[in-house]
Design a protein around this motif. Structure first.
Motif, PDB file in Angstrom:
ATOM      1  N   ALA A 208     -30.849 -35.038 -16.037  1.00  0.00           N
ATOM      2  CA  ALA A 208     -30.891 -33.868 -15.691  1.00  0.00           C
ATOM      3  C   ALA A 208     -32.296 -33.142 -15.951  1.00  0.00           C
ATOM      4  O   ALA A 208     -32.745 -33.577 -16.902  1.00  0.00           O
TER       5      ALA A 208
ATOM      6  N   SER B 265     -35.352 -29.888 -16.008  1.00  0.00           N
ATOM      7  CA  SER B 265     -35.365 -28.186 -15.637  1.00  0.00           C
ATOM      8  C   SER B 265     -37.112 -28.104 -15.872  1.00  0.00           C
ATOM      9  O   SER B 265     -37.785 -28.704 -16.786  1.00  0.00           O
TER      10      SER B 265
ATOM     11  N   LYS C  65     -37.720 -25.175 -17.290  1.00  0.00           N
ATOM     12  CA  LYS C  65     -37.682 -23.844 -18.211  1.00  0.00           C
ATOM     13  C   LYS C  65     -37.405 -24.398 -19.676  1.00  0.00           C
ATOM     14  O   LYS C  65     -38.243 -24.134 -20.388  1.00  0.00           O
TER      15      LYS C  65
ATOM     16  N   ASP D 209     -31.619 -25.410 -20.329  1.00  0.00           N
ATOM     17  CA  ASP D 209     -31.362 -25.175 -19.023  1.00  0.00           C
ATOM     18  C   ASP D 209     -31.359 -26.793 -18.273  1.00  0.00           C
ATOM     19  O   ASP D 209     -30.176 -26.711 -17.315  1.00  0.00           O
ATOM     20  N   ALA D 210     -31.925 -27.683 -18.739  1.00  0.00           N
ATOM     21  CA  ALA D 210     -31.626 -28.970 -18.069  1.00  0.00           C
ATOM     22  C   ALA D 210     -29.947 -29.521 -18.419  1.00  0.00           C
ATOM     23  O   ALA D 210     -29.330 -30.012 -17.633  1.00  0.00           O
TER      24      ALA D 210
ATOM     25  N   GLN E  19     -27.549 -27.484 -19.145  1.00  0.00           N
ATOM     26  CA  GLN E  19     -26.607 -26.559 -18.050  1.00  0.00           C
ATOM     27  C   GLN E  19     -26.625 -26.957 -16.797  1.00  0.00           C
ATOM     28  O   GLN E  19     -25.528 -26.958 -15.933  1.00  0.00           O
ATOM     29  N   GLN E  20     -27.873 -27.247 -16.187  1.00  0.00           N
ATOM     30  CA  GLN E  20     -28.126 -27.644 -14.808  1.00  0.00           C
ATOM     31  C   GLN E  20     -27.373 -28.923 -14.478  1.00  0.00           C
ATOM     32  O   GLN E  20     -26.502 -29.253 -13.488  1.00  0.00           O
TER      33      GLN E  20
ATOM     34  N   ALA F 232     -23.258 -28.405 -14.711  1.00  0.00           N
ATOM     35  CA  ALA F 232     -22.936 -27.443 -13.704  1.00  0.00           C
ATOM     36  C   ALA F 232     -22.975 -28.539 -12.654  1.00  0.00           C
ATOM     37  O   ALA F 232     -21.744 -28.677 -11.607  1.00  0.00           O
ATOM     38  N   ARG F 233     -24.072 -29.360 -12.237  1.00  0.00           N
ATOM     39  CA  ARG F 233     -23.811 -30.351 -10.988  1.00  0.00           C
ATOM     40  C   ARG F 233     -22.780 -31.378 -11.317  1.00  0.00           C
ATOM     41  O   ARG F 233     -21.842 -31.575 -10.488  1.00  0.00           O
TER      42      ARG F 233
END
Length: 67
Positions: free
Chosen positions: A11, A13, A15, A19-20, A22-23, A26-27
């Motif tokens: 993943a 990000s 930011k 954040d990577a 979390q992304q 989530a995916r």
């Protein structure tokens, strides 16, 4: 008794590493049920002109298989 499986996820990000992560989780949660944890295997950054423009994590996501 439960059986778990591990899937490798990558993943990114713009930011942060957090954040990577979390992304990615989530995916993964959209197609994998019962996620129990993740092991962050690698951290990498992409740079442009000496500045970080993207954060990337490779992680091993553990999830329990349905009965």
């Amino acid at each position: 008794m439960s059986v778990a499986k591990v899937s490798e996820i990558s993943a990114t990000s713009t930011k942060s590493f957090e954040d990577a992560i979390q992304q990615g989780l989530a995916r993964a949660g959209k197609t994998l049920r019962h996620i129990r944890g993740a092991w962050i295997k690698e951290h990498q950054v992409k740079c442009d002109e000496g500045r970080i423009v993207e954060y990337q994590v490779n992680m091993m996501v553990t999830f329990v298989i349905d009965d």
